[in-house]
Each structure stands twice: as C-alpha cells, then as structure tokens.
Design an enzyme around this catalytic site. Structure first.
Site, PDB file in Angstrom:
ATOM      1  N   ARG A 219       1.145  -1.433  -0.131  1.00 63.79           N
ATOM      2  CA  ARG A 219      -0.018  -0.327   0.050  1.00 63.79           C
ATOM      3  C   ARG A 219       0.488   1.164  -0.301  1.00 63.79           C
ATOM      4  O   ARG A 219       0.302   2.465  -0.728  1.00 63.79           O
ATOM      5  CB  ARG A 219      -1.098  -0.176   1.846  1.00 63.79           C
ATOM      6  CG  ARG A 219      -1.512   1.331   1.439  1.00 63.79           C
ATOM      7  CD  ARG A 219      -2.792   1.495   1.594  1.00 63.79           C
ATOM      8  NE  ARG A 219      -3.264   0.701   3.401  1.00 63.79           N
ATOM      9  CZ  ARG A 219      -2.015   0.773   4.162  1.00 63.79           C
ATOM     10  NH1 ARG A 219      -1.937   1.871   4.606  1.00 63.79           N
ATOM     11  NH2 ARG A 219      -2.443  -0.494   5.823  1.00 63.79           N
TER      12      ARG A 219
ATOM     13  N   TYR B 269     -13.654  17.428 -16.242  1.00 62.72           N
ATOM     14  CA  TYR B 269     -14.276  15.850 -16.435  1.00 62.72           C
ATOM     15  C   TYR B 269     -14.576  15.699 -15.449  1.00 62.72           C
ATOM     16  O   TYR B 269     -15.004  16.536 -14.096  1.00 62.72           O
ATOM     17  CB  TYR B 269     -12.969  15.665 -16.581  1.00 62.72           C
ATOM     18  CG  TYR B 269     -12.878  13.701 -16.399  1.00 62.72           C
ATOM     19  CD1 TYR B 269     -13.489  13.129 -17.841  1.00 62.72           C
ATOM     20  CD2 TYR B 269     -13.086  12.762 -14.970  1.00 62.72           C
ATOM     21  CE1 TYR B 269     -13.678  11.824 -17.606  1.00 62.72           C
ATOM     22  CE2 TYR B 269     -13.540  11.708 -14.684  1.00 62.72           C
ATOM     23  CZ  TYR B 269     -13.439  11.387 -16.038  1.00 62.72           C
ATOM     24  OH  TYR B 269     -13.784   9.509 -15.937  1.00 62.72           O
TER      25      TYR B 269
ATOM     26  N   ASP C 139      -4.936  18.821 -15.882  1.00 65.84           N
ATOM     27  CA  ASP C 139      -4.860  17.810 -16.166  1.00 65.84           C
ATOM     28  C   ASP C 139      -4.653  17.555 -17.340  1.00 65.84           C
ATOM     29  O   ASP C 139      -5.540  18.307 -18.336  1.00 65.84           O
ATOM     30  CB  ASP C 139      -6.547  17.075 -15.952  1.00 65.84           C
ATOM     31  CG  ASP C 139      -6.541  16.457 -16.181  1.00 65.84           C
ATOM     32  OD1 ASP C 139      -6.085  15.639 -17.270  1.00 65.84           O
ATOM     33  OD2 ASP C 139      -7.903  16.173 -16.067  1.00 65.84           O
TER      34      ASP C 139
ATOM     35  N   LYS D 224      -5.487   6.370 -19.483  1.00 69.29           N
ATOM     36  CA  LYS D 224      -5.601   6.789 -21.247  1.00 69.29           C
ATOM     37  C   LYS D 224      -4.726   6.554 -21.986  1.00 69.29           C
ATOM     38  O   LYS D 224      -4.079   4.952 -22.476  1.00 69.29           O
ATOM     39  CB  LYS D 224      -6.432   7.917 -20.849  1.00 69.29           C
ATOM     40  CG  LYS D 224      -7.850   8.095 -20.280  1.00 69.29           C
ATOM     41  CD  LYS D 224      -8.779   7.560 -20.055  1.00 69.29           C
ATOM     42  CE  LYS D 224      -9.929   7.604 -19.105  1.00 69.29           C
ATOM     43  NZ  LYS D 224      -9.952   9.229 -18.459  1.00 69.29           N
TER      44      LYS D 224
HETATM   45  C1  LIG Z   1     -10.336   9.800 -17.503  1.00 72.98           C
HETATM   46  C2  LIG Z   1     -10.650  11.047 -17.299  1.00 72.98           C
HETATM   47  C3  LIG Z   1      -9.923  11.168 -15.744  1.00 72.98           C
HETATM   48  C4  LIG Z   1     -10.154  10.011 -14.737  1.00 72.98           C
HETATM   49  O1  LIG Z   1      -9.899   9.060 -15.012  1.00 72.98           O
HETATM   50  P1  LIG Z   1     -10.072   7.404 -14.413  1.00 72.98           P
HETATM   51  O2  LIG Z   1      -8.678   6.907 -14.388  1.00 72.98           O
HETATM   52  O3  LIG Z   1     -11.099   6.920 -15.288  1.00 72.98           O
HETATM   53  O4  LIG Z   1      -9.913   7.856 -12.424  1.00 72.98           O
HETATM   54  C5  LIG Z   1      -9.418  12.240 -15.194  1.00 72.98           C
HETATM   55  N1  LIG Z   1      -9.582  13.805 -16.276  1.00 72.98           N
HETATM   56  C6  LIG Z   1      -9.393  13.605 -17.852  1.00 72.98           C
HETATM   57  C7  LIG Z   1      -9.553  14.517 -18.676  1.00 72.98           C
HETATM   58  C8  LIG Z   1      -9.557  11.772 -17.647  1.00 72.98           C
HETATM   59  O5  LIG Z   1     -10.228  11.858 -19.415  1.00 72.98           O
END
Ligand SMILES: *Cc1c(COP(=O)(O)O)cnc(C)c1O
Length: 380
Positions: free
Chosen positions: A46, A98, A170, A195
C-alpha cells in the site's frame, strides 16, 4: 536523452539476481525485514512496490519532473491531492472539467469543508479576481472534454504563481508526448494513466507528477494513508505501455488529422472541434504549448438525438464506449453518456448538443476508419 529514448530506458534496469532484462512483477503485499525496521526500501505494498517505483521513474522522466506517485486511478490520484488540503480551503477550477473531477469536488470533498469554485477559464478578469481570493489550488484541463478547449498554461500558471496559488494541470488528453505543463510553470501534473499512457484499454491508473519534494511526500503519504495504491501488475502493464507512447501518439495524431480532413467538408457536419485546426479559436495557444494535437476529435452533426444515436451505433470499428486513448477507435455521445447528469438547458449552454459526437481515434488503418465513417454517415 530525447523523449523516445527516455520512454524505453528510464527506470528499467536488468534484475540483479537473474539478469532478466525486464522488471519482474512483484505481486507481494509485504517484504521481509532483516531486523525490525530494517527494510530494503519497501515494507508494505500500500505504501510502495518496486513496480510502482519503475512506473514513477518513467512518468517523472516523461513529464520532465523530478517525482511521480502512482495511484489506483486518475480519480484516486485526485483524491490524494485533494486530501492534502484543509477544511475551509478552496479549489478553483474551470468550467468544462472532467465530470468525475466535478463529482468528487461536489459530492465528496465539499461535505468535508473543502470548497470549490468554477469559473470560465477564458475570462481573464474572472480568473484574476478568483486568484486574488487565494484559493489553495487552481485545477484545469487542457485540451478539455469534449469540445477540446485550450487554456494557456504558461500565462495562467504565472498569474497563479504571482499570488502563491498552486497550479495543477490535468494532462490526460495531450500526454507528456505533446505537452509538458511542468516546463510551462505548473506545479503539479495530473494524469489518468487509464487513457493514452496505458493506451490499450486494459488498466485503470492515475499519477501525480511534480518537481516539489514537499508535494511528493504528501502524495506518498496520501496513497499509503487513504489506500489509493494500484496493483503491481497494473503498474507493470503501464510501464510496458509507456515505452511505445511516442509511436502511438504520433499515429493517434496522424489518424485524427485525417479524420478531421475527412469530416471537415461533410454536409452533415455542423461544427468540428480539434485543436490542430487553424479555425480553432485557440489554435495559436495550442501551437505554442503543444507539439502535436493528440487523437480526440469532436463533431457536431446536423442530426436529431435519434439520428445521432443511430449513427454512432452503426459503426463497425468505432466502438461505442466511454473512455479514450486506447489503440482501438471509440466513439461516445456526451449528451447521453459522459455529460448525461447535466440538465439539458445547461448542456446546450455548454454547446454539448444532442448532435455532438466525440471520437477517440485509434491506430487502425485510416482507410478502414474512413470507410466506417462513410457507411455510418450514408445510413443517416
Ligand atoms: C478519465 C479521466 C480522468 C479520470 O481518470 P480515471 O483513471 O478514470 O479515474 C480524469 N481526467 C480526464 C481528462 C479523464 O479523461
């Protein structure tokens, strides 16, 4: 070392005991201690695991930061970041963040007294006024979802820094291959590794990257304390995938450019959204801060809700699914999927109409992708 070399070599060392060129998967929850407290740097997964360390070294190198912390998901990473603030602090964010970011701020952290405020990030006056109130964090996304809006990282991070406000970007849509927010003045980069970094639609993961030792220790503390660690296997898959990030991103962007050219003059297309198009209102900013425009394209079609639903269900290659950034092409319908929780009037105000479709352009042969679009559109 250049990006592609770093992507392959950073963090990867042959295993000392066996010579294995690639790191083994350390599926272990705990570690032998030679005497109480005498560890080899790991005591419980963890808190840390060799596979996390490898991925973190790669992530830091790719984002040109000093440190990274890996988490169970993108939202796990954001939970770690938000848990570092105090009751009464405010997070300033831009409209169009998001949906999951909004939900976490609105439905969870707000209940514990962490406030949030959303503003129009393109309104310079509103931004200056909001930053003057000294929020604890400025959080934004560029390009953002689903309309591929662009914010000027360098200009905004400078304004925040002048007021002592921490900036987190982000960087999920662009990836470090096309955009490096830390080099433009941001303090923290946030990634959903689910992603493009994972890139094969088979893992969920997230990361925070920074140059600040202080933030790095807060990120590690939050992972261990809140329990936001990924699985060692997922960390290993992520490490493996990041090695081909440059190749994949080049092809995603190339295929996306071809899809844009194909859709540009199509009679059913009302508006096309892609930061690589000179007609994009922020094209010059995109050109300045991005070295490529990634693989997401959105299009508003001159179609009713029913027709749009029929269109996106008719594709053979563009799979109808949430998420993005995988090798296979995906299509999604923001108004009934990712943005369904927003009331219709508000959605339309945000230009998320029933005819809007978001494409995550994959790595298939472009001729096959165009054929798929042609036959889908012909059936409308
Ligand atoms: C998918 C996404 C997230 C969240 O990520 P997860 O891995 O699904 O928790 C945050 N910001 C953007 C732009 C995303 O496409």
């Amino acid at each position: 070392m250049k990006f592609a070399t770093r992507a392959i070599h950073e963090g990867i060392e042959a295993d000392k005991s066996t010579g294995a060129l690639m790191p083994p998967i350390y599926m272990t929850s705990t570690y032998l201690q030679e005497a109480p407290g005498a560890t080899k740097g790991y005591d419980y997964t963890r808190a840390g695991n060799p596979n996390f360390t490898v991925a973190e070294r790669q992530l830091a190198a790719l984002e040109e930061g000093s440190f990274a912390t890996l988490y169970s998901s993108g939202l796990g990473a954001l939970s770690a970041l938000l848990s570092s603030f105090n009751q009464g602090d405010t997070v300033l964010a831009f409209n169009g963040i998001y949906g999951g970011t909004f939900r976490l701020l609105d439905k969870v952290f707000q209940r514990f007294g962490l406030h949030y405020r959303l503003i129009n990030g393109e309104d310079e006056g509103a931004l200056a006024e909001a930053l003057d109130k000294k929020p604890a964090l400025l959080l934004f996304e560029t390009p953002n979802n689903p309309l591929l809006g662009i914010h000027d990282i360098e200009v905004i991070a400078k304004q925040a820094k002048e007021r002592g406000v921490t900036t987190c970007v982000d960087n999920t849509f662009a990836t470090p291959y096309f955009q490096k927010p830390l080099t433009l003045g941001a303090d923290i980069v946030w990634q959903s590794c689910t992603k493009y970094l994972g890139g094969h639609s088979d893992i969920i993961g997230g990361a925070l990257i920074t140059n600040s030792r202080e933030w790095k220790s807060k990120f590690d503390f939050a992972r261990m304390t809140v329990g936001l660690n990924p699985s060692p296997f997922d960390a290993w898959l992520l490490s493996r995938s990041m090695k081909t990030l440059p190749l994949r991103m080049e092809k995603h962007a190339q295929n996306a450019g071809e899809i844009v050219s194909f859709l540009k003059d199509h009679p059913l297309v009302k508006t096309l959204y892609y930061p690589g198009m000179p007609s994009h209102p922020r094209y010059s900013v995109a050109q300045k801060q991005m070295s490529g425009f990634s693989g997401i394209v959105s299009a508003e079609f001159n179609l009713t809700l029913e027709q749009t639903k029929k269109l996106i269900s008719s594709f053979k290659l563009f799979a109808l699914a949430e998420s993005l950034g995988g090798i296979e092409s995906l299509v999604c319908h923001p108004s009934t999927m990712t943005h369904a929780s927003i009331p219709k009037e508000k959605r339309e105000e945000m230009k998320i109409s029933d005819g809007l479709v978001r494409f995550s352009v994959g790595l298939e042969d472009i001729e096959d992708l165009k054929k798929d679009l042609t036959s889908g559109l012909a059936s409308c």
